[in-house]
Each structure stands twice: as C-alpha cells, then as structure tokens.
Write an enzyme that holds these catalytic residues in place. Structure first.
Site, PDB file in Angstrom:
ATOM      1  CG  ASP A   1      -2.029   0.974   1.152  1.00 33.22           C
ATOM      2  OD1 ASP A   1      -1.957   1.880   0.299  1.00 33.22           O
ATOM      3  OD2 ASP A   1      -2.993   0.840   1.932  1.00 33.22           O
TER       4      ASP A   1
ATOM      5  NE  ARG B   1      -6.006  -0.866  -1.720  1.00 34.14           N
ATOM      6  CZ  ARG B   1      -5.049  -1.502  -1.049  1.00 34.14           C
ATOM      7  NH1 ARG B   1      -5.265  -2.715  -0.605  1.00 34.14           N
ATOM      8  NH2 ARG B   1      -3.894  -0.920  -0.814  1.00 34.14           N
TER       9      ARG B   1
ATOM     10  CE  LYS C   1      -6.237   0.526   2.006  1.00 32.74           C
ATOM     11  NZ  LYS C   1      -5.305   1.696   1.991  1.00 32.74           N
TER      12      LYS C   1
ATOM     13  CG  HIS D   1      -9.960   1.329   0.983  1.00 26.67           C
ATOM     14  ND1 HIS D   1      -8.940   2.230   0.848  1.00 26.67           N
ATOM     15  CD2 HIS D   1     -11.012   2.043   1.457  1.00 26.67           C
ATOM     16  CE1 HIS D   1      -9.336   3.421   1.224  1.00 26.67           C
ATOM     17  NE2 HIS D   1     -10.593   3.334   1.602  1.00 26.67           N
TER      18      HIS D   1
ATOM     19  CB  SER E   1      -6.668   3.761   4.663  1.00 27.04           C
ATOM     20  OG  SER E   1      -6.737   3.668   3.271  1.00 27.04           O
TER      21      SER E   1
ATOM     22  CG  HIS F   1      -1.847   4.081   3.785  1.00 26.14           C
ATOM     23  ND1 HIS F   1      -2.143   4.965   4.799  1.00 26.14           N
ATOM     24  CD2 HIS F   1      -2.671   4.403   2.753  1.00 26.14           C
ATOM     25  CE1 HIS F   1      -3.100   5.784   4.391  1.00 26.14           C
ATOM     26  NE2 HIS F   1      -3.441   5.473   3.148  1.00 26.14           N
TER      27      HIS F   1
ATOM     28  CG  ASP G   1      -2.345   0.962  -3.058  1.00 34.11           C
ATOM     29  OD1 ASP G   1      -1.119   1.208  -2.933  1.00 34.11           O
ATOM     30  OD2 ASP G   1      -3.206   1.471  -2.321  1.00 34.11           O
ATOM     31  CG  ASN G   2      -1.740   4.384  -4.404  1.00 33.56           C
ATOM     32  OD1 ASN G   2      -2.849   4.026  -4.014  1.00 33.56           O
ATOM     33  ND2 ASN G   2      -0.818   4.825  -3.561  1.00 33.56           N
TER      34      ASN G   2
END
Lengths: 472, 472
Positions: free
Chosen positions: B41, B85, B138, B140, B163, B241, B293-294
């Site tokens: 994450d 996601r 996670k 989300h 998150s 994260h 994820d990013n």
C-alpha cells in the site's frame, strides 16, 4: 633395498613438495588474484538495470551484481573526469596530487601537464610483485608522452588519452545541439581525437563508432595473452560521455535510445570479459570491479544519463555527481549481497594492495581504505567518511549516514550560483538519499562532528602543485 | 486363468488410468496453478532494492525478481487505493464499476457503498473451477457486510477493511505532524480501525504494530491448510501506508528508518511465503505476484516512499503515481528476466483466468490482457496502452512508448492547480522515464494516434453509477 629407495624417494619428494609449497605459499597469496576495473564515463547511479533503470538492459552487469556485491554507497573520487581518474589510480584525493585545480576542472588537449611522476599509480604498486598491467581506453591524466600510461606503470596502453568531445573540428557542428535530441548530423570524424597504442598515435580521428567494442576486445585479448601471470586491466571506456557513438550492431537496439544503445554495447563487452574469465578458468581468482568516474551530464538531456533517485549530476557535489554503481565480482571469493557500507574508487588502491600482499607507501598520505573485509566476509571496513571536493575546495562532507553541505552549486555546464551556507545543510543520506529534508537545525551536534572531521583533514593537508592550470 | 485374470485386471487398470487421466487432464490444466498476489500500500517504484533503493534491504523480493520476471512498465489501475483495488480484482477500469468518483477519491468509514455485487472479482472467477480463495489484509471496497470479501468470492477474510489512518481518535494527535519526521507520539491505539475475521470484528483498534507479520502468517497458514487444492491468496498489506507501525523485531533495523523497517518486515513475510511454497513442494505450480496499489505518498516526507527516477507520486497521473514494481515468480514456469512490456494489475484477471482455463465473462467490457505469453515465453502480450484516470476523468494516456498528458495536477494531499493543456504534453517514456522533455511539437502524429485511442475508448464507455459519493 627397493623398498628403502622408494621410501627415500617418497621422503625426498615429500620434502621437496613441502619445501616448494613453503616457498610458493606467500607467492600464491601475493600474486594469484587478477584485477580488472571497468570504468564508465559519465554513467549515472540510475543507469543500470540492477540500479533501477526501467529500459536500459544490462544483463551482464546485473549478473555481476547478483553473483557478486552491489554497493549502494560507493563514490567516485571527484565529480569530473581528470581528478576522479587521478583519485582512483593513486588512492589519494586529487588535491594532494595537484590533479584538482581552482582554474580548470579537467585537462584539455592544450594542457601542459599531467599526473606527476612522483605519484604511485595502482599499476606501479601492483608491478612491485610482478603484475602485468594494461590501460585500455580513456586516460585523461596527461596526453604528453611522459604522462601516458606506459610512463605510469602500465606495460601496455590502447586508447584515447582524453575526452571524446575534445579536439572538435572547429566550425563544423553546432556542438550545443547536443543539449537537445540525438542529432544524426554529429559524426565521429568531427572529433579529431587520437587513438594511441602505447606512445604512438595509430588512428586519428579515432573511429568512435567502433571504439567501445574495440576496447572490450583489447581487454579480452590481454587477458588471454596474460592468463598465466597475475594481471591488472584498467578498462576505462570513453563512453557514455557525449558525443554518443555506437557500433552498427547496437544502433537502435535499446528502448532508451542512443544512450541505451551505448550502455548495452558496454554491457555486452562486460559479458565477453566475464565469459573469457570463465572459459580460461580465471573467474575464481580475478576480481572484476565496475563503476564510473562521475555522475550523468544532465544538461545534455536524453544524451546524458540518470542519477536515479539521487539529486543532480556530473560536476556537482550533490549525490548524483559522485555516487556511482559499484559492483564487485569474483565467484567464490566475493560474498554476494547488497552492501551499503561506504566505499570509494580511491579504496581500490589499498584493497588490491592488501589482496596482492603489497605494503602501502609510507611517504605520503593515502585516502584509501581496504575494503577486503567487506568483500570477503561482509565485515565492516574502515572507511567512515567521504569528502566532496569541487576543484580544490571542500563543498560537502559525509560522516557515517550524515552529509553536510558547506557550499552548493549547479552541475557541470549549468554552473549557477555558488552558495556558501552560513549554517550548512544537513541530510541523513541513508534515510533521505534524494537530499530533500534538511535536519541541520535539529542536529547541531552532528554538524559539529562533521566539522571536526573536516578540520582534522585540513590540518594535515599538503596541497599538490596545480597540474591543471597551465595551458599552451 | 490366473494369467488371464491378471491380464484383464491390467487391461482394466490401464483403461481406468487412461480414463481417469483423460478426465483429469483438463482438470489439471484448469486447476493446478495456485495464485498469490502480495499487494503493498503506497509503495513507490523506487522502494525495493532490485528497483534501485540504496538502503531498503529486500533480499526476498530481490530474489523473486532475479529468479522470476521484473516488470519495469507495470501499472496500478489508479493512483489511489479504492479504485486501484477495484481495478485489480475486477480486471476493469474503476470508472466502469462505479468505483471511481468525481466527488471522493476513496471510500471512508462513513461511506454507504462498496464494490457492486454485479462485479465479478478474480476470486469469483477462480471459484468457477473450484479454487479456495482468501483475502488477507486491506480491503477498501466497502466495509459493510454485503461488500466484504466473503460476499465477493473469498472463502475467508482476515484484515482491516480500509486504510490504517482512518477512524482516527479525534483530538488526540496532531495528524499532520506525520508530514514531518517519524513521531513516536503516534500510537496504534490512536487509530480505531477494526480487524475482521470473515464478517466479524475480532479486534478494535487493530494492533497495527503486529499486523504486517500477522498478515504474512495468515497467508502461510492458509497455504498449508489448502495445499491439496488449487488456491488463490490475495494478501493486501495495510502498510507502508501512513501511519507507519512495525513489530519489535523490525523496529530500528533499517538504515532507511521507520519506513525501511516496515518494508523489511513485509519482505520478511514474502520470504516466509516463498519458503512455505518450497517446503510444501508448491513453488513450481504457484505464481506469486508482488506489486502495489499506487505510488508513494510524498507529502509525508520520510514517512512516504520513493518513486525512484519517476516523477511525482500517489494521487497524480505522473508516472510516480501509477507505475509500480511488478514481480512475477514461479520457478520453472516463469521465464526469468527483465520485462519492459506494458502490464497492469488489471491484467491479472485475464492472465489467471487463462492459466486456470476459465472463460472470460462476455457480458461486460474488461480492461484485462493475458500476460501469460510474456510470463512463460517472453513473447509479446496484447496490452499496448495505459489510461491514466484521476477520478472519472482521463488525465493522460500511454500508447506504446508515448504518453500524452491532457490534464496535470499535483499529488494526493498537495493537489495544486488543475491544468488543462491545450496542446497535450508528450513524452517518450522509455527514453525519458522521468517525464522531463516534452516532444509534442515534433510529433503531432503521435499525439493524434493517442487521441484516437482515447476517442475509441470513450465511444464504448459505459460509466458505472458512482459508489463513492454517498456518505452517512
């Protein structure tokens, strides 16, 4: 009787073996590791696959790193060519040898001087125990005969004695077009650089389209010719310094464009050298090192390289100017892994000396640390600091994880303002490799420690006479 | 008689074997490759050793990349959590499923909705041929019961449903201190996030100090329990994260600081999973994928990651926002090497479906390409473009090597000005991965090609009803 004779023969044989082994043992320790340094020109920290470049494919260098050690805090001795090369070959900061100047940053084709004869090069050092030594490629420590490699401890020289953009044929090309996209109008014959074999010019202008592969092939030949002796090959490519040239075989092959083609041709040469060592049964007793003289020449845009996540490039004392890939390979000898200990090209002098069993000169200050405990056992080495000189001035200093910038300035070619910082900028480089978050205010005690280390260095510094200043 | 009986028995046995093999063969093809996705994450392109980070040590992920494929043009489906996601699990752009919104970028603890039941997740797809499926970590995609993993094709769920910075205990902590250095005053109990097992909350606040290793251990247990069936494990770590938490074992171990500690704990879990697969004899028929994820959440400074040489980070449609490490591992199955072909997390849907022998749904548009030709044979796959949505708008599009930016804006948390470019900015990403040198003026024809591809996409686009807009 027969039995007794046989017994005696065996006894004598055993004694002979024992005796010869006793004599041989130190000789073996001293002389049986060969050394090869492959030195790129203006290659950035981020330009190899294994250092994170997305589209430059360097399978041979990646393999070297994965089978050997990939150093991530490894530094060139300076941020431009001439002083960086002097540092590597002497194990000393260029300010000591006079190979750093306040007037010019490098040597030019009209420079009068070169590396002084009193300096001891790594080749001279290794020759003390009988190494065969070759310099192949860019020299840039003086092009007059007395300064050439063959007068600095190398048995053999094949190469261009300075940068490949020097001796430009005047008026022919808009040189600074190179700041833009690759320009097909730039030809190798526009650069009247000489190619030497030993002390004779054998080609002028040197054909730069084929020079990279010719350098690698020379190294391969030298290895094969000297496989029965300990040897040291210093293979210093002229590329990927601009202007970029590449052989037909590699032209247009890289997704990264011309710069990638050039690196992939260098990588191909690395592959040939590794294969030769393996074919000749030399891989286990040859240490191959790959690194570069300084960071990428950024103003040349896509014709320059990438420092990856590091800040700035060639000519500057930001990390991008002096931190380089540092790969050590010797299957069975070098313990594989990623190493974040500090290291410098200057350390090769003490490291190779140690491995070859040669005492270090005691009549001068060296800036060279033996890295062999890290290479062979992943133990800590003794280097704890890096000094970032620009010319003859200390711009920054690193002690452990921390780097203080006293003076900052732009990269080579886009100099910008020289800023002297009343309170130095302080970074934790291991946490903040991109030099973004100044922590000087929170850590005056660290600034003081670094300042003390710099003061200690300065108190013992004897500056060599400037060899770069005089031009014809 | 005895002989004849025996012969008949053998014949019957052979027939039975033959028969059962015939029946088994398609079943084998369909069901014997297991799949594990390890999803970080907010991890940046430059945060792993093998992608160039100098001091974050990730030996297990490096090993995965060296033994498998390291993809260097691999993209998340969006630049923030929820849509990214949704994209991975459905193989569709989030704008189609309604998991992208013009109002909110992600789901919050007071969001009313989640991933619609009509969407087919990768878990539901694999269940068609009998896979056992687990979501660990996670989610989300909706925290209400009907949206939880167990109502989207997963047999088992263990994790925090959104998150780890959500459900912050109000007034307790100066949250934005996190923009500064690591702050020891931030505790896991300040974030009242729930930990679910299936549809039940089993811990609240979840102890985030231990969550990373607990997630990895859950994955290991699930593998061991299901080793005789085909399985799919979706292990989506809540970290790195912010807020960053780490178990005692890893606290203070990384030279990169707390962020490095967290990644090294994740890497350690990767090592446990690979070892389990090897110990259980499953390595050769399990494909393990690692990605994120990013991009890195840059405004959090040292608590955020690094996109390496890529520009910007999380929330933006610059490369640093959406290009991610993409590592595929399965010894013997995946052909090792560096791959610069285009790939997307959305492609896992078609790729796993192909490998498991499951037809793709024909009642909807998928944005998923089968990567198996590249994975198994290094042949080209069919993906030739990437669309960079921010919310429900296309900000940029890549076709082949080239990317056009129509709109640019800052990263998540530092939004800055939204700039609509009258002439789009154009980069050759393979030559210029840092997006520095606009070539739009020289290449109007390439801009037109990209514009045509976007127009074609838009002409068929049916937008899903916005699932992120409504909050309680």
């Amino acid at each position: 009787m027969t039995i007794k004779t046989s017994f005696n023969c065996i006894l004598i044989s055993l004694l002979l073996i024992s005796c010869s082994e006793k004599q041989k043992e130190p000789e073996k320790k001293q002389n049986t590791t060969n050394f090869i340094i492959i030195f790129a020109d203006d290659l950035g920290y981020g330009d190899l696959g294994v250092y994170g470049h997305p589209t430059i494919k360097t399978p041979n260098l990646d393999r070297m790193a994965n089978e050997g050690q990939k150093w991530t805090n490894f530094y060139a001795g300076a941020s431009v060519c001439t002083p960086s090369r002097a540092a590597l070959l002497t194990g000393r900061l260029p300010v000591r040898s006079g190979m750093a100047s306040g007037k010019h940053r490098v040597l030019f084709p009209d420079s009068k001087n070169g590396l002084p004869a009193r300096e001891i090069t790594l080749a001279e050092q290794l020759k003390k125990v009988g190494y065969r030594t070759a310099a192949i490629g860019k020299w840039h420590l003086g092009h007059k005969e007395q300064y050439l490699p063959t007068n600095h401890g190398f048995d053999y020289y094949f190469g261009i004695p300075y940068s490949n953009d020097m001796d430009m044929v005047s008026g022919l090309i808009p040189y600074w077009d190179y700041w833009q996209q690759p320009n097909d109008s730039i030809k190798t014959e526009h650069f009247n650089v000489p190619l030497f074999r030993n002390t004779k010019i054998i080609e002028r202008p040197a054909n730069q389209n084929t020079i990279t592969t010719r350098y690698s092939d020379e190294a391969v030949s030298y290895i094969k010719q000297n496989k029965d002796k300990p040897f040291f090959v210093y293979l210093a490519h002229n590329l990927p310094h601009i202007p970029l040239f590449v052989s037909d075989e590699f032209k247009g092959t890289s997704e990264r464009g011309l710069y990638g083609d050039v690196l992939e041709e260098i990588d191909n040469g690395v592959g040939k050298i590794l294969k030769t060592l393996e074919d000749e049964g030399l891989a286990e007793n040859t240490i191959v090192v790959f690194t570069s003289d300084n960071g990428p020449w950024l103003p040349f845009k896509l014709n320059g390289g990438s420092a990856g996540l590091l800040r700035a490039g060639k000519g500057s004392t930001w990390e991008g100017g002096m931190r380089e890939p540092g790969i050590f390979w010797s299957p069975g000898q070098i313990k594989p892994g990623v190493v974040s200990d500090l290291g410098s090209t200057m350390d090769l002098f003490a490291t190779f000396s140690k491995i070859a069993g040669i005492s270090l000169p005691e009549d001068r200050i060296l800036d060279s640390h033996d890295l062999s405990p890290t290479l062979f056992d992943k133990a800590a080495n003794t280097r704890k600091s890096i000094l970032y000189y620009r010319g003859t001035e200390i711009y920054a200093a690193r002690v452990g994880d921390f780097k203080a910038h006293y003076i900052t300035q732009g990269v080579y070619g886009q100099f910008g303002e020289k800023i002297e910082h009343e309170t130095p900028i302080l970074y934790n480089l291991n946490q903040d490799p991109s030099e973004q978050f100044d922590i000087a205010e929170e850590h005056p005690e660290i600034l003081q420690q670094i300042q003390d280390a710099v003061a200690k260095h300065n108190s013992k510094l004897v500056r060599g006479e400037d060899q770069l200043a005089d031009r014809e």
